[in-house]
Design a protein around this motif. Structure first.
Motif, PDB file in Angstrom:
ATOM      1  N   ILE A   1       0.841  -1.204   0.000  1.00 46.86           N
ATOM      2  CA  ILE A   1       0.000   0.000   0.000  1.00 46.86           C
ATOM      3  C   ILE A   1       0.874   1.250   0.000  1.00 46.86           C
ATOM      4  CG2 ILE A   1      -1.632   1.366   1.378  1.00 46.86           C
ATOM      5  CD1 ILE A   1      -2.810  -1.332   2.317  1.00 46.86           C
ATOM      6  N   ALA A   2       1.897   1.288   0.862  1.00 50.16           N
ATOM      7  CA  ALA A   2       2.772   2.454   0.946  1.00 50.16           C
ATOM      8  C   ALA A   2       3.464   2.723  -0.395  1.00 50.16           C
ATOM      9  CB  ALA A   2       3.816   2.247   2.043  1.00 50.16           C
ATOM     10  N   ALA A   3       4.007   1.673  -0.995  1.00 45.05           N
ATOM     11  CA  ALA A   3       4.689   1.839  -2.283  1.00 45.05           C
ATOM     12  C   ALA A   3       3.716   2.302  -3.355  1.00 45.05           C
ATOM     13  CB  ALA A   3       5.343   0.518  -2.693  1.00 45.05           C
ATOM     14  N   SER A   4       2.524   1.713  -3.360  1.00 51.88           N
ATOM     15  CA  SER A   4       1.538   2.070  -4.369  1.00 51.88           C
ATOM     16  C   SER A   4       1.050   3.507  -4.191  1.00 51.88           C
ATOM     17  CB  SER A   4       0.352   1.102  -4.305  1.00 51.88           C
ATOM     18  OG  SER A   4      -0.495   1.267  -5.420  1.00 51.88           O
ATOM     19  N   LEU A   5       0.869   3.931  -2.923  1.00 50.95           N
ATOM     20  CA  LEU A   5       0.467   5.315  -2.665  1.00 50.95           C
ATOM     21  C   LEU A   5       1.526   6.287  -3.179  1.00 50.95           C
ATOM     22  CD1 LEU A   5      -0.952   5.120   0.990  1.00 50.95           C
ATOM     23  CD2 LEU A   5      -2.250   5.597  -1.088  1.00 50.95           C
ATOM     24  N   LEU A   6       2.787   6.003  -2.889  1.00 51.20           N
ATOM     25  CA  LEU A   6       3.865   6.901  -3.292  1.00 51.20           C
ATOM     26  C   LEU A   6       3.998   6.967  -4.808  1.00 51.20           C
ATOM     27  CD1 LEU A   6       6.547   5.934  -0.631  1.00 51.20           C
ATOM     28  CD2 LEU A   6       5.344   8.114  -0.795  1.00 51.20           C
ATOM     29  N   LEU A   7       3.949   5.811  -5.461  1.00 50.53           N
ATOM     30  CA  LEU A   7       4.104   5.792  -6.919  1.00 50.53           C
ATOM     31  C   LEU A   7       2.887   6.388  -7.615  1.00 50.53           C
ATOM     32  CD1 LEU A   7       6.440   4.666  -8.791  1.00 50.53           C
ATOM     33  CD2 LEU A   7       6.627   4.174  -6.365  1.00 50.53           C
ATOM     34  N   THR A   8       1.687   6.162  -7.055  1.00 53.67           N
ATOM     35  CA  THR A   8       0.488   6.754  -7.636  1.00 53.67           C
ATOM     36  C   THR A   8       0.560   8.275  -7.531  1.00 53.67           C
ATOM     37  OG1 THR A   8      -0.857   4.830  -7.051  1.00 53.67           O
ATOM     38  CG2 THR A   8      -2.025   6.880  -7.483  1.00 53.67           C
ATOM     39  N   ASN A   9       1.023   8.752  -6.395  1.00 55.93           N
ATOM     40  CA  ASN A   9       1.139  10.191  -6.184  1.00 55.93           C
ATOM     41  C   ASN A   9       2.274  10.802  -7.002  1.00 55.93           C
ATOM     42  OD1 ASN A   9       2.981  12.075  -3.998  1.00 55.93           O
ATOM     43  ND2 ASN A   9       1.017  12.867  -4.672  1.00 55.93           N
ATOM     44  N   LEU A  10       3.391  10.095  -7.049  1.00 57.76           N
ATOM     45  CA  LEU A  10       4.595  10.677  -7.645  1.00 57.76           C
ATOM     46  C   LEU A  10       4.665  10.400  -9.137  1.00 57.76           C
ATOM     47  CD1 LEU A  10       7.174  12.207  -7.109  1.00 57.76           C
ATOM     48  CD2 LEU A  10       8.306  10.036  -6.645  1.00 57.76           C
ATOM     49  N   SER A  11       4.660  11.455  -9.896  1.00 59.60           N
ATOM     50  CA  SER A  11       4.821  11.337 -11.335  1.00 59.60           C
ATOM     51  C   SER A  11       5.567  12.563 -11.813  1.00 59.60           C
ATOM     52  CB  SER A  11       3.458  11.212 -12.025  1.00 59.60           C
ATOM     53  OG  SER A  11       3.620  10.902 -13.395  1.00 59.60           O
ATOM     54  N   THR A  12       5.551  12.799 -13.109  1.00 55.14           N
ATOM     55  CA  THR A  12       6.321  13.922 -13.617  1.00 55.14           C
ATOM     56  C   THR A  12       5.681  15.269 -13.297  1.00 55.14           C
ATOM     57  OG1 THR A  12       5.338  13.264 -15.715  1.00 55.14           O
ATOM     58  CG2 THR A  12       7.689  12.888 -15.444  1.00 55.14           C
ATOM     59  N   GLU A  13       4.396  15.297 -12.858  1.00 60.50           N
ATOM     60  CA  GLU A  13       3.877  16.582 -12.373  1.00 60.50           C
ATOM     61  C   GLU A  13       4.727  17.064 -11.203  1.00 60.50           C
ATOM     62  OE1 GLU A  13       0.113  14.316 -11.751  1.00 60.50           O
ATOM     63  OE2 GLU A  13       1.777  13.606 -12.975  1.00 60.50           O
ATOM     64  N   GLN A  14       5.104  16.089 -10.324  1.00 57.38           N
ATOM     65  CA  GLN A  14       5.936  16.440  -9.182  1.00 57.38           C
ATOM     66  C   GLN A  14       7.409  16.593  -9.587  1.00 57.38           C
ATOM     67  OE1 GLN A  14       3.557  14.106  -8.985  1.00 57.38           O
ATOM     68  NE2 GLN A  14       2.201  15.044  -7.496  1.00 57.38           N
TER      69      GLN A  14
ATOM     70  N   LEU B   1      -0.382   3.760   5.204  1.00 64.66           N
ATOM     71  CA  LEU B   1      -0.494   5.216   5.201  1.00 64.66           C
ATOM     72  C   LEU B   1       0.664   5.879   5.949  1.00 64.66           C
ATOM     73  CD1 LEU B   1      -4.330   5.536   5.845  1.00 64.66           C
ATOM     74  CD2 LEU B   1      -3.140   6.334   3.800  1.00 64.66           C
ATOM     75  N   LEU B   2       1.015   5.346   7.110  1.00 63.54           N
ATOM     76  CA  LEU B   2       2.064   5.965   7.925  1.00 63.54           C
ATOM     77  C   LEU B   2       3.457   5.708   7.348  1.00 63.54           C
ATOM     78  CD1 LEU B   2       0.613   5.313  11.486  1.00 63.54           C
ATOM     79  CD2 LEU B   2       0.495   7.386  10.105  1.00 63.54           C
ATOM     80  N   LEU B   3       3.655   4.561   6.708  1.00 62.26           N
ATOM     81  CA  LEU B   3       4.926   4.334   6.008  1.00 62.26           C
ATOM     82  C   LEU B   3       5.075   5.333   4.860  1.00 62.26           C
ATOM     83  CD1 LEU B   3       5.050   0.425   5.852  1.00 62.26           C
ATOM     84  CD2 LEU B   3       6.678   1.909   7.042  1.00 62.26           C
ATOM     85  N   ALA B   4       3.986   5.564   4.145  1.00 63.20           N
ATOM     86  CA  ALA B   4       4.022   6.556   3.069  1.00 63.20           C
ATOM     87  C   ALA B   4       4.343   7.942   3.625  1.00 63.20           C
ATOM     88  CB  ALA B   4       2.690   6.571   2.332  1.00 63.20           C
TER      89      ALA B   4
END
Length: 532
Positions: free
Chosen positions: A46-59, A281-284
C-alpha cells in the motif's frame, strides 16, 4: 544512446513481467478482485503504491521547476502530506473500512442520497478524464522527452515528440488495464518504488558532485552559500506556497487528496485489514518527509548550474539537470524508473475512473443485472477508451502556463475541496439534508470559478479562497441541518465486518514521530536553519 535505450527497455519489461508473474494466479475475474485487489493488500505494498500513484512527472518536473524559479516553499506539498496521512489513518480509514466501501461516492450516497452520489461521481469522472489523465500524459512526455532528447535524436518537432511519448505511455497503460487490474499495478508500484528511491536520490547526489568537482559535501556547501535564500521553505505571498496556506487551503487539499480522492483511497480500501491500511499510510508519510530531497533540491541545484545561461522555462530544469549530471549508463535506468512513476499515476487514474463508471454508473443506471464478469470485461474496454481519449487531449495541454504543478492544483480546486466538504461534514454531522449538499457543491464551484476567472477580482492565493469557501459552506450546511434536518440518520460507527478493523498498535507512536520530524524539517529549511 543505444545503451540508454536498452537499459530503459530491459528494466521496464522486467517490471511488467515480474508483476504479471507474481499476480498471475490471483483472482481478478470478480469486480472486487479486479477493482480492489481482493481486499488483500499489505502495508508495504500500500505504501509503495500510494507513493508511486502520487509521484509522477507533475511532481518531478513541476516541483523541481518551482525550486528552480522560487525556493523551498513548495515542499509544503510534500511535508504537509505527512500530516494529512496521519489524519487519514485515524479518522477517514476506519470509517471507510467499517462500512466496506468500494468507492468514495458510495459514502456520499449512503450519507445524503443517490442524486448527490451521482453528482459527486460525475465531478470525479470529469476531473479525472479532462484534467488528471491528460496532464499525467503531457507532463510525462515533457520529462521523458527531455531526458532522451527525443526531438534532437529523432529530428522531431516539439509537438510530435510529445505525441510519440504520450502514445507510448498510453499503450503500455492499456496493457496493465487489460491484464490485471489494481493488484498488478500495486505490485509493479512496489518494484518501481525501490528503483524510484534509488534513482530519485541519485540525481541530487550526482548534481552536487558535479558542482563540487566530485565532492558531494563541497557541492552542497557551495550551493547553500551561493543561494541561501533558495533554501527557505517559509514562503512569502509571492511564492508558490505562502506559509500561511499550510494552515488553510493547503491542509484541505491534502486531506481531500489523501483521504477522499478515489485514485489514492482505492489503494487503502483494498487493504487486508485496518492494521495494514494504517501501516501503509504511515509508512508513506515517512517517505514523504524525504520528498524535498529529490523533488525540490535538484531544481535549486539546477539554478546554480545554469545560472550563467538561465532556462527560459523553469519546468525544463529537471530533465536538463538529469541529462547533464547523470552518467550515460544510468540515464536509461533512471528514465525507466521515472517512466514507471508516470505509468503508476496514469494507471491509477485509469483504474479508478473505470471503477467509478462501472460500479456507480453502468451497474446501477445502465444494467442493474450485470454480472461480475461483465463488469470486469466492460471495465477494461472503458479503460482503453479513456486512455485513447486522454492521448488525444494531452498534447493540447502544451498551451498550459510554465508553472505546470501550480496550474494543476488550481484547476483541481473546482472539485476537490467541494467534495471534501461534503465528506468530512457528513462524517461529523448527521442532520444536514441532501439538498444542502447539492447546493453547497454548486455554490462552491461557482464561487471558486468567479475568483479564478477574475470575474470577482481578488489578490488572495487560491488556497486561501478554498479555505474561505470551505468555512462558508460548512456554516451553511450546519444551519440547514439545524432548521431542516434530514430524516436519513446515517451511522458511520456501525461495523459491517467486511475486514478486521483492529487498529495498528504502533500507529500513535509512529504518528508522533512523523509530526515531530515534519516540524524539524521546516526549522531546518528556514531562517533559523540553513537559509540563514
Amino acid at each position: 544512446m543505444l545503451l540508454t535505450i536498452s537499459s530503459f527497455v530491459c528494466f521496464t519489461a522486467l517490471v511488467l513481467g515480474a508483476s504479471y508473474y507474481l499476480t498471475r494466479k490471483k483472482d481478478a475475474s470478480s469486480s472486487e478482485g479486479y477493482f480492489l485487489a481482493g481486499r488483500g493488500l499489505t502495508g508495504w505494498i500500500i505504501a509503495a503504491s500510494l507513493l508511486l500513484t502520487n509521484l509522477s512527472t507533475e511532481q518531478m518536473v513541476g516541483l523541481n521547476g518551482q525550486g528552480y524559479m522560487f525556493n523551498m516553499s513548495s515542499m509544503g506539498w510534500e511535508i504537509g502530506a505527512s500530516v494529512a496521512l496521519i489524519i487519514v489513518a485515524f479518522f477517514f480509514l476506519p470509517r471507510y473500512l467499517k462500512r466496506g466501501y468500494a468507492t468514495i461516492p458510495d459514502f456520499i450516497g449512503e450519507r445524503y442520497d443517490a442524486a448527490t452520489k451521482q453528482f459527486v461521481n460525475f465531478l470525479f469522472l470529469a476531473g479525472y478524464v479532462l484534467i488528471l489523465l491528460p496532464t499525467v500524459l503531457y507532463s510525462g512526455a515533457i520529462g521523458m522527452g527531455g531526458i532522451f532528447d527525443i526531438m534532437g535524436t529523432f529530428h522531431l518537432s516539439p509537438m510530435m515528440a510529445i505525441i510519440v511519448v504520450v502514445v507510448a505511455i498510453g499503450v503500455l497503460g492499456c496493457l496493465y488495464t487489460v491484464f490485471g487490474g489494481l493488484r498488478i499495478m500495486a505490485v509493479a508500484d512496489a518494484i518501481n518504488g525501490i528503483g524510484l528511491i534509488i534513482g530519485g536520490l541519485m540525481v541530487p547526489l550526482f548534481a552536487l558532485a558535479y558542482v563540487g568537482d566530485g565532492n558531494i559535501a563541497a557541492g552542497l556547501v557551495e550551493v547553500v552559500k551561493s543561494h541561501p535564500e533558495k533554501f527557505n521553505a517559509i514562503g512569502s505571498s509571492i511564492d508558490p506556497v505562502p506559509f500561511a496556506t499550510m494552515f488553510t487551503g493547503m491542509l484541505l487539499v491534502h486531506l481531500f487528496y489523501w483521504g477522499c480522492n478515489q485514485t489514492i483511497v482505492q489503494r487503502v480500501l483494498a487493504a487486508k485489514n485496518l492494521k495494514e491500511g494504517q501501516k501503509g499510510l504511515l509508512l508513506a508519510a515517512c517517505f514523504k518527509l524525504i520528498g524535498p530531497l529529490y523533488l525540490i533540491l535538484p531544481g535549486i541545484i539546477a539554478f546554480h548550474i545554469f545560472r550563467d545561461n538561465p532556462l527560459q522555462v523553469g519546468d525544463m530544469a529537471y530533465p536538463m539537470l538529469v541529462n547533464k549530471v547523470l552518467p550515460f549508463y544510468l540515464i536509461g535506468f533512471f528514465a525507466a524508473v521515472l517512466f514507471g512513476a508516470i505509468l503508476s499515476s496514469f494507471n491509477a487514474a485509469l483504474n479508478s475512473t473505470s471503477t467509478l463508471f462501472m460500479l456507480n454508473v453502468y451497474k446501477p443506471l445502465i444494467k442493474p443485472t450485470a454480472t461480475d464478469h461483465e463488469l470486469v470485461t466492460k471495465g477494461k474496454y472503458v479503460g482503453i477508451v479513456l486512455a485513447v481519449f486522454s492521448m488525444c487531449v494531452a498534447p493540447l495541454i502544451a498551451m498550459a502556463p510554465s508553472g505546470l504543478f501550480n496550474y494543476l492544483q488550481m484547476v483541481n480546486g473546482f472539485y476537490n475541496v467541494p467534495i471534501f466538504t461534503l465528506i468530512v461534514f457528513g462524517m461529523l454531522n448527521k442532520t444536514a439534508p441532501a439538498w444542502a449538499a447539492k447546493a453547497t457543491l454548486v455554490f462552491f464551484m461557482v464561487g471558486y470559478g468567479l475568483t479564478q476567472l477574475n470575474i470577482i477580482h481578488t489578490t488572495l492565493h487560491f488556497l486561501h479562497i478554498l479555505a474561505i469557501l470551505f468555512v462558508v459552506s460548512v456554516m451553511f450546511m450546519y444551519m440547514t441541518g439545524k432548521f431542516w434536518p434530514t430524516q436519513n440518520k446515517y451511522d458511520s460507527t456501525q461495523d459491517l465486518h467486511v475486514v478486521d478493523t483492529t487498529p495498528w498498535n504502533k500507529a500513535v507512536i509512529v504518528s508522533v514521530a512523523i509530526a515531530l520530524c515534519a516540524f524539524g524539517v521546516y526549522v531546518l529549511f528556514s531562517r533559523l536553519g540553513i537559509a540563514a
